[in-house]
Design a protein around this motif. Sequence first.
Motif, mmCIF file in Angstrom:
data_model
loop_
_atom_site.group_PDB
_atom_site.id
_atom_site.type_symbol
_atom_site.label_atom_id
_atom_site.label_comp_id
_atom_site.label_asym_id
_atom_site.label_seq_id
_atom_site.Cartn_x
_atom_site.Cartn_y
_atom_site.Cartn_z
ATOM 1 N N LEU A 134 0.823 -1.208 0.000
ATOM 2 C CA LEU A 134 0.000 0.000 0.000
ATOM 3 C C LEU A 134 0.861 1.263 0.000
ATOM 4 C CD1 LEU A 134 -2.741 -1.105 2.573
ATOM 5 C CD2 LEU A 134 -3.110 -0.669 0.139
ATOM 6 N N ILE A 135 1.885 1.270 0.845
ATOM 7 C CA ILE A 135 2.781 2.434 0.895
ATOM 8 C C ILE A 135 3.503 2.595 -0.447
ATOM 9 C CG2 ILE A 135 4.799 3.435 2.015
ATOM 10 C CD1 ILE A 135 3.991 2.028 4.572
ATOM 11 N N ARG A 136 3.941 1.457 -1.013
ATOM 12 C CA ARG A 136 4.648 1.505 -2.291
ATOM 13 C C ARG A 136 3.746 2.070 -3.390
ATOM 14 N NH1 ARG A 136 5.335 -3.556 -2.866
ATOM 15 N NH2 ARG A 136 7.381 -3.775 -1.884
ATOM 16 N N LYS A 137 2.486 1.661 -3.421
ATOM 17 C CA LYS A 137 1.557 2.143 -4.447
ATOM 18 C C LYS A 137 1.329 3.646 -4.313
ATOM 19 C CE LYS A 137 -1.523 2.199 -7.684
ATOM 20 N NZ LYS A 137 -1.063 2.223 -9.092
ATOM 21 N N ILE A 138 1.117 4.116 -3.102
ATOM 22 C CA ILE A 138 0.906 5.555 -2.871
ATOM 23 C C ILE A 138 2.133 6.349 -3.337
ATOM 24 C CG2 ILE A 138 0.653 7.315 -1.063
ATOM 25 C CD1 ILE A 138 -0.962 5.200 0.526
ATOM 26 N N ASN A 139 3.305 5.822 -3.034
ATOM 27 C CA ASN A 139 4.536 6.518 -3.392
ATOM 28 C C ASN A 139 4.772 6.508 -4.903
ATOM 29 O OD1 ASN A 139 6.961 7.881 -2.633
ATOM 30 N ND2 ASN A 139 8.107 6.020 -3.077
ATOM 31 N N ARG A 140 4.467 5.388 -5.565
ATOM 32 C CA ARG A 140 4.703 5.284 -7.008
ATOM 33 C C ARG A 140 3.758 6.201 -7.793
ATOM 34 N NH1 ARG A 140 7.818 0.897 -8.790
ATOM 35 N NH2 ARG A 140 6.698 0.791 -10.773
ATOM 36 N N ASP A 141 2.532 6.365 -7.315
ATOM 37 C CA ASP A 141 1.599 7.270 -7.988
ATOM 38 C C ASP A 141 2.119 8.706 -7.952
ATOM 39 O OD1 ASP A 141 -0.152 5.275 -8.679
ATOM 40 O OD2 ASP A 141 -1.508 5.582 -6.984
ATOM 41 N N ILE A 142 2.631 9.119 -6.801
ATOM 42 C CA ILE A 142 3.190 10.472 -6.696
ATOM 43 C C ILE A 142 4.447 10.589 -7.546
ATOM 44 C CG2 ILE A 142 4.181 12.171 -5.105
ATOM 45 C CD1 ILE A 142 2.373 11.119 -2.928
ATOM 46 N N ASP A 143 5.251 9.524 -7.564
ATOM 47 C CA ASP A 143 6.481 9.523 -8.351
ATOM 48 C C ASP A 143 6.178 9.747 -9.834
ATOM 49 O OD1 ASP A 143 9.519 8.668 -8.458
ATOM 50 O OD2 ASP A 143 8.508 7.549 -10.052
ATOM 51 N N ARG A 144 5.133 9.098 -10.350
ATOM 52 C CA ARG A 144 4.747 9.267 -11.755
ATOM 53 C C ARG A 144 4.319 10.699 -12.060
ATOM 54 N NH1 ARG A 144 2.008 4.439 -11.223
ATOM 55 N NH2 ARG A 144 3.008 2.681 -12.207
ATOM 56 N N LYS A 145 3.771 11.366 -11.068
ATOM 57 C CA LYS A 145 3.349 12.757 -11.276
ATOM 58 C C LYS A 145 4.534 13.710 -11.215
ATOM 59 C CE LYS A 145 0.078 15.775 -11.890
ATOM 60 N NZ LYS A 145 -0.757 15.776 -13.104
ATOM 61 N N VAL A 146 5.529 13.386 -10.384
ATOM 62 C CA VAL A 146 6.654 14.299 -10.169
ATOM 63 C C VAL A 146 7.694 14.199 -11.280
ATOM 64 C CG1 VAL A 146 8.608 14.810 -8.645
ATOM 65 C CG2 VAL A 146 6.351 14.358 -7.670
ATOM 66 N N ARG A 147 7.992 12.983 -11.747
ATOM 67 C CA ARG A 147 9.083 12.788 -12.703
ATOM 68 C C ARG A 147 8.956 13.636 -13.969
ATOM 69 N NH1 ARG A 147 13.456 10.389 -10.207
ATOM 70 N NH2 ARG A 147 12.679 8.817 -8.742
ATOM 71 N N PRO A 148 7.768 13.697 -14.618
ATOM 72 C CA PRO A 148 7.684 14.500 -15.851
ATOM 73 C C PRO A 148 7.803 16.002 -15.628
ATOM 74 C CG PRO A 148 5.865 12.909 -15.691
ATOM 75 C CD PRO A 148 6.515 12.976 -14.351
ATOM 76 N N MET A 149 7.740 16.457 -14.395
ATOM 77 C CA MET A 149 7.758 17.893 -14.133
ATOM 78 C C MET A 149 9.091 18.528 -14.519
ATOM 79 S SD MET A 149 5.659 18.381 -10.582
ATOM 80 C CE MET A 149 3.857 18.205 -10.566
ATOM 81 N N GLU A 150 10.155 17.756 -14.512
ATOM 82 C CA GLU A 150 11.459 18.301 -14.904
ATOM 83 C C GLU A 150 11.421 18.781 -16.346
ATOM 84 O OE1 GLU A 150 16.215 17.049 -14.980
ATOM 85 O OE2 GLU A 150 14.684 15.595 -14.385
ATOM 86 N N GLY A 151 10.800 17.971 -17.235
ATOM 87 C CA GLY A 151 10.673 18.379 -18.629
ATOM 88 C C GLY A 151 9.781 19.595 -18.792
ATOM 89 N N GLN A 152 8.682 19.656 -18.030
ATOM 90 C CA GLN A 152 7.787 20.810 -18.105
ATOM 91 C C GLN A 152 8.497 22.081 -17.644
ATOM 92 O OE1 GLN A 152 4.002 19.998 -16.145
ATOM 93 N NE2 GLN A 152 4.252 17.814 -16.535
ATOM 94 N N ILE A 153 9.292 21.961 -16.592
ATOM 95 C CA ILE A 153 10.036 23.127 -16.094
ATOM 96 C C ILE A 153 11.057 23.585 -17.128
ATOM 97 C CG2 ILE A 153 11.714 23.873 -14.359
ATOM 98 C CD1 ILE A 153 10.240 22.106 -12.348
ATOM 99 N N SER A 154 11.713 22.630 -17.805
ATOM 100 C CA SER A 154 12.697 22.980 -18.832
ATOM 101 C C SER A 154 12.042 23.760 -19.973
ATOM 102 C CB SER A 154 13.355 21.704 -19.373
ATOM 103 O OG SER A 154 14.267 21.997 -20.407
ATOM 104 N N VAL A 155 10.836 23.342 -20.371
ATOM 105 C CA VAL A 155 10.111 24.054 -21.433
ATOM 106 C C VAL A 155 9.786 25.482 -21.000
ATOM 107 C CG1 VAL A 155 7.945 24.123 -22.728
ATOM 108 C CG2 VAL A 155 9.152 21.953 -22.438
#
Length: 311
Positions: A134-155
């Motif tokens: 359960l903890i892993r699932k909660i963390n992975r969902d947030i991870d998927r949201k955070v990872r692409p933000m680096e590309g958005q910030i670069s744009v």
Amino acid sequence: MLKLYCAVDGELRECNQSKLEDALWVDAIAPSHEEVDLLNKTFKLQLQDVADCLDPNERSRIELDDNYDLLVLRSLIRSAKENGTAQTMPIGIFVTPRNIITVRLIATFSGSDLMADFKKKPRIQNTGDLFLALIRKINRDIDRKVRPMEGQISVLQKAVLSRQMGEIGERAYNLNSELILLNTSLLSNFNAISMIGRARHISFTEDQADILEDLENDVAQLYDMTTIYREIMQNILRAHESAIANNLSSIMKILTSISLILMLPTLIASLYGMNVDLPLQNDPLAFWIIIAITAVAVAFLWLAFKVKKLL
């Protein structure tokens, strides 16, 4: 709504509601008053703790009771996992010696989603395995949201440097709001997870303890990432606001210069509109002479402003 899951050959499978006490996982999604009373009678869950888990603004924390341990975490809701604006909701994980009971207002994930991300699915045989899943699932969902933000910030950074102001504003502010929300949620999740060692009703094997430590490190890493991204976004927003202010200043400077240039012919025209004796009033070429003088004066002012880079 109550969903019951049992562990069968290392996998979670839905089971009959008549086996409430025998279920490994009881998932209560927006439970009714009758379902809350049933949980209270069966597992002796405090009604106030259940109500706290259904409060959208509840913070992440850990509570210890004589009958159970409660871990509240902020979970990313399903509609925000892809392209929507990030929103989180609390999920309460009640741990008893034989059962895991989750209480939440919105179904952020289902039982089949717990292991959907793994090529080699870990086995779930007891409360410790399910608790970590359960903890892993909660963390992975947030991870998927955070990872692409680096590309958005670069744009956005490139847009700021290229002065494409119209493409930045709303996107930048929305992304900054998401980062503030996720950063706050991750910090509270990290603090709660770091205190799991105080739990009374769950024990971990050596391998499970290693997994829990890895999960804690993952949450800390995500928190550090969102903190850095927040600082970058703050710099982008400041640069954006500064660029807008500079553009406004340049526009006002140009308008002021144009007003000053137009003031001279307006003044001359006003003077020659007076009913008094004026120079050249009897000259047949007076009109063209005045127009020529005015044009020269305007050209001189325009050239002076151009040299001073006011236009």
